[in-house]
Design a protein around this motif. Structure first.
Motif, PDB file in Angstrom:
ATOM      1  N   LEU A 104     -16.976 -13.232  19.944  1.00 43.94           N
ATOM      2  CA  LEU A 104     -18.365 -13.660  19.449  1.00 43.94           C
ATOM      3  C   LEU A 104     -18.046 -15.658  19.640  1.00 43.94           C
ATOM      4  N   GLY A 105     -19.556 -15.784  20.284  1.00 45.08           N
ATOM      5  CA  GLY A 105     -19.269 -17.177  20.122  1.00 45.08           C
ATOM      6  C   GLY A 105     -18.532 -18.014  21.496  1.00 45.08           C
ATOM      7  N   THR A 106     -18.281 -17.060  22.085  1.00 45.75           N
ATOM      8  CA  THR A 106     -17.549 -17.977  23.872  1.00 45.75           C
ATOM      9  C   THR A 106     -18.081 -16.599  24.562  1.00 45.75           C
ATOM     10  N   PRO A 147     -22.291 -16.332  26.646  1.00 47.61           N
ATOM     11  CA  PRO A 147     -23.001 -17.081  25.379  1.00 47.61           C
ATOM     12  C   PRO A 147     -24.529 -16.522  25.998  1.00 47.61           C
ATOM     13  N   THR A 189     -24.323 -17.684  20.412  1.00 47.04           N
ATOM     14  CA  THR A 189     -23.150 -19.019  20.427  1.00 47.04           C
ATOM     15  C   THR A 189     -22.828 -18.406  19.029  1.00 47.04           C
ATOM     16  N   THR A 190     -23.730 -17.044  18.589  1.00 43.40           N
ATOM     17  CA  THR A 190     -23.464 -16.931  17.223  1.00 43.40           C
ATOM     18  C   THR A 190     -21.496 -16.478  17.193  1.00 43.40           C
ATOM     19  N   THR A 191     -20.413 -17.176  15.912  1.00 48.51           N
ATOM     20  CA  THR A 191     -19.240 -16.089  15.656  1.00 48.51           C
ATOM     21  C   THR A 191     -19.187 -15.634  15.232  1.00 48.51           C
ATOM     22  N   ASP A 215     -19.891 -16.113  11.905  1.00 51.56           N
ATOM     23  CA  ASP A 215     -20.807 -16.753  11.267  1.00 51.56           C
ATOM     24  C   ASP A 215     -21.770 -14.996  11.010  1.00 51.56           C
TER      25      ASP A 215
END
Length: 148
Positions: A16-18, A21, A26-28, A31
């Motif tokens: 997540l995040g990459t 997106p 973009t939240t990891t 996060d």
């Protein structure tokens, strides 16, 4: 038993995040975990937060939740659409489970609109991104109420 929830994330959620997106934001995953920890404090509960890319590991963690947690929030990722084994595990653990998805699976490809696990979950939250996790936590705690 302490009021505790298992928040379980399936395949590819570690990216997540990459990963895409435009679909997942973009939240990891870290996060998301921090959002859940904040919500857990508000609710006065404990959480266990885990992720695996392996179906058997997810099943093992769900089995281990019995007697330890009052319920499970499961983002099964692609296993949602393929795993009879996860469906059977949910049926077997005798705990309420909420199915969670970051994206709105009903507005995506046809194969993503079929969930093997929804029929054995108490409900489904999808399409709200990372904000779906605290929503699911509140819903699950409200559902178990004084039973926990």
């Amino acid at each position: 038993m302490t009021r505790s929830l298992l928040i379980l994330n399936g395949p590819n959620l570690n990216l997540l995040g990459t990963r895409q997106p435009e679909v997942y934001g973009t939240t990891t995953l870290k996060d998301v975990e921090n959002l859940c920890l904040d919500k857990a404090k508000d609710l006065g509960i404990e959480i266990e937060f885990a992720q695996s890319n392996h179906e058997g590991s997810l099943i093992d963690m769900m089995h281990a939740a019995r007697g330890k947690h009052v319920g499970v929030i499961l983002n099964a990722g692609a296993y949602t659409h393929t795993s009879v084994a996860l469906m059977d595990a949910i049926s077997s653990i005798m705990l309420p489970v909420i199915e969670l998805h970051l994206s709105n699976i009903h507005a995506r490809e046809a194969f993503r609109q079929t969930s093997y696990i929804s029929k054995v979950c108490i409900g489904q939250i999808c399409g709200f991104g990372a904000a779906g996790y605290p929503l699911a936590m509140q819903a699950l705690i409200d559902y178990v109420g004084d039973k926990a």
